[in-house]
Design an enzyme around this catalytic site. Structure first.
Site, PDB file in Angstrom:
ATOM      1  N   GLU A  50       0.825  -1.217   0.000  1.00 26.12           N
ATOM      2  CA  GLU A  50       0.000   0.000   0.000  1.00 26.12           C
ATOM      3  C   GLU A  50       0.850   1.255   0.000  1.00 26.12           C
ATOM      4  O   GLU A  50       0.512   2.243  -0.667  1.00 26.12           O
ATOM      5  CB  GLU A  50      -0.934  -0.005   1.216  1.00 26.12           C
ATOM      6  CG  GLU A  50      -2.114  -0.953   1.114  1.00 26.12           C
ATOM      7  CD  GLU A  50      -1.747  -2.401   1.399  1.00 26.12           C
ATOM      8  OE1 GLU A  50      -0.577  -2.663   1.764  1.00 26.12           O
ATOM      9  OE2 GLU A  50      -2.621  -3.277   1.257  1.00 26.12           O
ATOM     10  N   HIS A  80      -9.874  -5.644  10.127  1.00 28.31           N
ATOM     11  CA  HIS A  80     -10.682  -5.442   8.917  1.00 28.31           C
ATOM     12  C   HIS A  80     -11.977  -4.708   9.245  1.00 28.31           C
ATOM     13  O   HIS A  80     -12.950  -4.803   8.491  1.00 28.31           O
ATOM     14  CB  HIS A  80     -11.042  -6.779   8.269  1.00 28.31           C
ATOM     15  CG  HIS A  80      -9.878  -7.572   7.791  1.00 28.31           C
ATOM     16  ND1 HIS A  80      -8.999  -8.187   8.639  1.00 28.31           N
ATOM     17  CD2 HIS A  80      -9.438  -7.833   6.534  1.00 28.31           C
ATOM     18  CE1 HIS A  80      -8.075  -8.826   7.931  1.00 28.31           C
ATOM     19  NE2 HIS A  80      -8.312  -8.614   6.658  1.00 28.31           N
TER      20      HIS A  80
END
Length: 324
Positions: A60, A129
């Site tokens: 990322e 998450h």
């Protein structure tokens, strides 16, 4: 007027902008061949080719940095962070480069990048998450932060974000992806920084955003049975934030409850309440109330997960408290 899911409204917005402007491209993990885990970019690589829909390694920090560089060079990248939780990895690139470049070059450079990030609690996917990290970015001058909750808003706001010359973070609640709503067939934009009154009322204002808008609507239905009429404001954009609409409602109802799904400590609810008090203390007949998640990592167990996050009963209780 078509009825589509919020997931489909994202795809439509990206496809239309890629057709309109050849500088728009998509980049991220699994956005190409797989079409992203939620199916949002499915078919776009086949339609636009591998040069405009780029599958990246799991890095990322790396691919967000590439996106920022491409934006400074004149492209309009759409970077996808697979889950909001991992936006911590490119934090330096977003905060120290994307947000500040235009200021540091006296407005002679721009960073027209959109960073999309699914966020929020739901489905028992555990602490890594399920987070709500949108609050962090509201603190950073130079960024814009949007949180659309309906297919109509998502499409109009995302298209505006892609055309914006500033870095925009688009937080998409995972629970909203399958929700359906009307979306016009033709071209339309929604300006960033304009809230929406989802429900009119006269007794108490509920200020919220994203999935919590729907929870607030359920709370308002229950309160109607008790004779309490709530006005619900969906902020849609957290930075800039539409305080004109908020204060117009507070001036009418004299009571306010601010709701977030994020952990309450350090959340945007405190900032909003502070602004309301500064701008209109005399409007208020009761102290503002805040509702948010417990100050805890989100549990994997779905029963415990539900205990962590605000429910309609929590919002209704906060509204009742403003009448005590």
């Amino acid at each position: 007027m078509a009825i589509i899911t919020l997931r489909e409204s994202i795809t439509q917005a990206m496809r239309e902008e890629m057709i309109r402007d050849e500088n728009v491209f998509i980049m991220g993990c699994d956005v190409g061949l797989r079409g992203n885990p939620f199916g949002i970019t499915k078919g776009l690589m086949k339609e636009f080719g591998e040069r405009r829909v780029l599958d990246t390694p799991i890095s990322e920090a790396g691919f967000t940095g590439l996106g920022v560089g491409a934006a400074i060079a004149g492209m309009r990248p759409l970077v996808e962070i697979l889950y909001d939780d991992w936006i911590t990895l490119p934090m330096d690139t977003i905060v120290n480069t994307a947000a500040k470049t235009s200021y540091m070059f006296g407005g002679q450079a721009h960073v027209p990048i959109v960073i999309r990030a699914p966020f929020g609690v739901g489905g028992g996917v555990a602490a890594q998450h399920s987070q709500n990290n949108e609050n962090w970015f509201v603190h950073v001058p130079g960024l814009k932060v949007i949180t659309p909750s309906t297919p109509y808003d998502m499409k109009g706001l995302l298209k505006s974000a892609i055309r914006d010359n500033n870095p925009v973070l688009c937080f998409e609640h995972k629970r909203n992806y399958s929700l359906k709503g009307e979306v016009p067939d033709g071209e339309y934009l929604i300006p960033i920084g304009k809230a929406c009154v989802r429900k009119e009322g006269k007794d108490c204002t509920i200020v919220t955003y994203s999935y919590m808008t729907y929870v607030a609507e359920e709370a308002a239905k229950d309160l109607e049975k008790e004779g309490i009429s709530c006005e619900i404001i969906d902020l849609r954009s957290l930075l800039p934030l539409d305080y004109d609409t908020v204060m117009e409602s507070v001036a009418k109802t004299s009571r306010v409850v601010v709701v977030t799904e994020a952990p309450l400590r350090g959340s945007i609810t405190g900032e909003i309440v502070g602004e309301i008090i500064a701008r209109g203390f005399d409007f208020l007949d009761a102290p503002p109330e805040r509702v948010g998640s417990k100050n805890s990592p989100v549990p994997y167990n779905e029963a415990l997960e539900a205990l962590c996050t605000p429910k309609k009963e929590d919002i209704a209780a906060a509204v009742r408290k403003t009448f005590q």
